[in-house]
Design an enzyme around this catalytic site. Structure first.
Site, PDB file in Angstrom:
ATOM      1  N   HIS A   1       0.841  -1.190   0.000  1.00 27.09           N
ATOM      2  CA  HIS A   1       0.000   0.000   0.000  1.00 27.09           C
ATOM      3  C   HIS A   1       0.875   1.238   0.000  1.00 27.09           C
ATOM      4  CE1 HIS A   1       0.467   1.648   4.123  1.00 27.09           C
ATOM      5  NE2 HIS A   1       0.710   0.399   4.470  1.00 27.09           N
ATOM      6  N   CYS A   2       0.322   2.313  -0.579  1.00 29.73           N
ATOM      7  CA  CYS A   2       0.983   3.613  -0.504  1.00 29.73           C
ATOM      8  C   CYS A   2       0.172   4.460   0.471  1.00 29.73           C
ATOM      9  CB  CYS A   2       1.080   4.255  -1.884  1.00 29.73           C
ATOM     10  SG  CYS A   2      -0.492   4.424  -2.744  1.00 29.73           S
ATOM     11  N   MET A   3       0.134   5.770   0.292  1.00 27.18           N
ATOM     12  CA  MET A   3      -0.549   6.635   1.259  1.00 27.18           C
ATOM     13  C   MET A   3      -2.060   6.514   1.183  1.00 27.18           C
ATOM     14  SD  MET A   3       1.790  10.076   1.322  1.00 27.18           S
ATOM     15  CE  MET A   3       0.965  10.694   2.791  1.00 27.18           C
TER      16      MET A   3
ATOM     17  N   ARG B   1      -3.672   4.024  -1.394  1.00 26.19           N
ATOM     18  CA  ARG B   1      -4.123   2.919  -2.236  1.00 26.19           C
ATOM     19  C   ARG B   1      -3.583   1.572  -1.769  1.00 26.19           C
ATOM     20  NH1 ARG B   1      -3.956   5.086  -8.437  1.00 26.19           N
ATOM     21  NH2 ARG B   1      -4.018   7.298  -7.994  1.00 26.19           N
TER      22      ARG B   1
ATOM     23  N   TYR C   1       4.592   7.901  -8.995  1.00 23.16           N
ATOM     24  CA  TYR C   1       5.738   7.312  -8.307  1.00 23.16           C
ATOM     25  C   TYR C   1       6.878   7.022  -9.278  1.00 23.16           C
ATOM     26  CZ  TYR C   1       2.676   6.756  -4.316  1.00 23.16           C
ATOM     27  OH  TYR C   1       1.825   6.989  -3.276  1.00 23.16           O
TER      28      TYR C   1
END
Length: 625
Positions: free
Chosen positions: A25-27, A29, A304
């Site tokens: 996961h990112c911030m 998603r 990204y």
């Protein structure tokens, strides 16, 4: 929000744990690599409470959650055998085009390390402020220690990237870290700085700087993954523990120093040089274009892929022009959401819009983007306009980022601490982007969200619609709109009704799937989902009939409307019909609250019936005096 349940629902709808190759996961998603993306039920996933949307970027299946994504991710890990690592099953086997494959790799490598970069960048920004204000000397021991804290992650970035890249490529993370450590070894660095020719077993070694670089280590670990697998394949099991890592290091490190490293360094210089050339010669138009379209890049999740270029620009060249564009795009999304909050009539959506606008200002814009702007379409266009207008100002003033900040929002403005008025102009440009997007969204307008996406919104809309009707409030009795068993509202398994938040009334467990008019009056609200009906009686009673609990999720399935909003009704007229058995089979509680939403206008609202009731029975007594 039940994050544990949401995580289980997501796992089920992506095709089950067996369809998941890996998940990170990112911030905002969840990022799944699925064995088969076609097994993911996107409509069902997007219908889950807590999910803002889905996206497929390259072969990566992404689910937009918002700020609570770590909690959902934890639930997925806790409820499965997944660990975020690549499974033994390898890649999914789905075909990727080369560009998508490259973006997928870059995104997968950089997403996990962003917290380290963000934290270190924030510390560097704070340190710059302390020195600029004269609160800390740049020769003090405190400054030296804080500099090490802030610079450590960037100086040793090749090691951090090596670990993340190895996880992405499926090779040994610790061998990868050893490769990164080798090219950063102090003795090797000293050898490079001596200025003398260097060779390894007679082969020339090109002098290059590897600290804070990105591309050389990515290429090195990519090669290492193939070397490691080949050696593992040809080595006897009893020797693998020693032979595989030893040979991998002996092969990959020299190859990196002789060919891959210098090639990567040169490639990084050309990328940075090309971007700087573009902004030096067409800065105004370049910044307008980039800032105005950056949200589209964010939508794909491929922003990204630009992170390595940004890092390379800041750490090698000392400044970067891409990061300011990201700031402006985020301010545009926040401004557009703020305008929606000011203009919408939907109380819950207004609250949501204000909330995600603030979140956007902090640098996390996907809640604003997917929860508000993309959903309403026109505000998203306004956000792009705001970013472009802000880009015009930053292009004219040649604003650049000098520190890799913690976020592309207000907490990360220390990124712009630099020469002259760079910091001030950056703040002005961000404000321009926010205001321009807000003004554009307000003027362009949008189709407002009807209050039908939750139980409380449904009732708010009904109450507002009914309040527009002119009616003299007098005492009256309300007949049963449904044949069944009358019970107290307290027996409804929904606090909105059970606690009489929307008003007093009664509930009926239906035995016949028909809703009949309980009064003479007008249908003021009949939602397209057909599960909720608002009626204003000729004597002023505002009545909400809500068939079942959470039945809004059916989107009208198993319901049939026989009338429409604005129709005059008499006692006993059939308004809607519904399939009781189908509702039960689908897992929905059919208990039907009958609520007087303008209860406060009566002295008393008294239930008259308990137990079996027919359409001729009075179930509520409304007393004015």
């Amino acid at each position: 929000m039940d994050y544990n349940k949401l995580s289980k629902d997501i796992l089920q709808q992506v095709g089950g744990e067996e369809n998941v190759d890996n998940v990170i996961h990112c911030m905002t998603r969840l990022r799944f690599n699925l064995k088969d993306n076609s097994k993911a039920n996107r409509p069902q996933i997007e219908a889950l409470e807590g999910v803002m949307g889905t996206n497929i970027s390259g072969s990566q299946f992404q689910i937009i959650i918002g700020n609570d994504v770590p909690k959902v991710y934890k639930g997925i890990i806790d409820n499965s055998k997944l660990s975020g690592e690549k499974t033994s099953g390898g890649s999914s086997g789905q075909k990727k085009n080369p560009i998508s494959a490259v973006f997928d790799v870059i995104s997968g490598v950089f997403t996990p390390i962003l917290p380290a970069i963000a934290g270190a960048g924030m510390i560097k920004g704070i340190l710059a402020i302390l020195v600029a204000l004269g609160w800390l000397s740049n020769t003090s021991q405190t400054y030296i220690i804080l500099t090490a804290v802030g610079d450590g992650a960037f100086y040793f970035l090749p090691i951090i990237l090596a670990v993340s890249a190895a996880r992405k490529f499926g090779s040994n993370m610790f061998v990868a870290a050893a490769i990164g450590a080798a090219i950063l070894h102090p003795d090797l660095t000293a050898l490079f700085t001596a200025g003398e020719p260097i060779s390894f077993i007679g082969l020339p070694v090109t002098i290059a700087t590897y600290s804070s670089t990105v591309i050389p280590i990515l290429l090195a670990i990519w090669i290492a993954s193939y070397v490691e697998r080949w050696i593992d394949k040809v080595t006897h099991a009893s020797l693998k523990l020693i032979v595989v890592p030893s040979v991998t290091l002996l092969v990959v490190v020299p190859v990196t120093l002789i060919t891959v490293g210098p090639l990567g360094a040169i490639l990084g210089e050309y990328l940075s040089g090309g971007i700087n050339f573009l902004f030096d010669n067409a800065g105004l138009f370049a910044m307008i274009l980039l800032a105005g379209s950056f949200s589209l890049i964010i939508m794909t999740g491929m922003h990204y892929a630009l992170v390595p270029i940004m890092i390379n620009n800041v750490t090698v060249n000392g400044f970067d022009y891409l990061m300011p564009a990201m700031f402006l795009a985020n301010m545009g999304q926040a401004g557009a959401a703020f305008a929606v909050a000011m203009k919408t009539k939907n109380k819950k959506f207004k609250s949501l819009s204000y909330s995600v606008s603030v979140t956007g200002l902090m640098g996390v814009t996907e809640p604003a983007m997917y929860g508000v702007n993309v959903r309403l379409k026109k505000p998203f266009i306004a956000a792009l306009i705001g970013g472009a207008v802000g880009g015009a100002y930053l292009g004219i003033t040649k604003v650049a980022a000098y520190i890799m900040g913690g976020s592309a929002g207000i907490p990360g403005v220390t990124s712009f601490i630099g020469p002259g008025l760079n910091f001030v102009n950056a703040l002005i440009g961000m404000a321009i982007a926010f205001v321009a997007a807000a003004v554009a969204a307000y003027l362009i307008g949008f189709e407002d969200v009807p209050a039908e996406n939750s139980e409380e919104q449904t009732q708010d809309a009904e109450a507002e619609a009914a309040a527009t009707k002119e009616a003299s409030i007098v005492s009256e009795q309300i007949l049963s709109p449904i044949v069944g068993k009358a019970v107290s509202l307290s027996e409804v398994n929904d606090p909105t009704f059970a606690q009489e938040i929307m008003g007093k009334g009664i509930a009926i467990i239906p035995e016949k799937g028909e809703v009949l008019s309980p009064v003479n009056g007008v249908i003021t609200t009949l939602f397209k989902t057909k599960h909720a009906i608002g009626i204003t009686s000729d004597k002023g009673a505002e009545i909400l009939i809500h068939v079942g609990l959470d039945t809004v999720q059916l989107d009208g399935e198993h319901f049939t409307a026989h009338m429409k909003e604005g129709d005059a009704v008499k006692v006993g007229d059939k308004i809607t019909s519904f399939d009781i058995d189908a509702l039960k089979k689908a897992g929905f509680d059919t208990i039907t609250p009958v609520v007087i939403t303008n209860t406060m206008e009566y002295k008393d609202v008294t239930p008259l019936k308990s137990g079996q009731t027919s359409s001729n029975d009075a179930v509520l007594d409304l007393t004015v005096v």
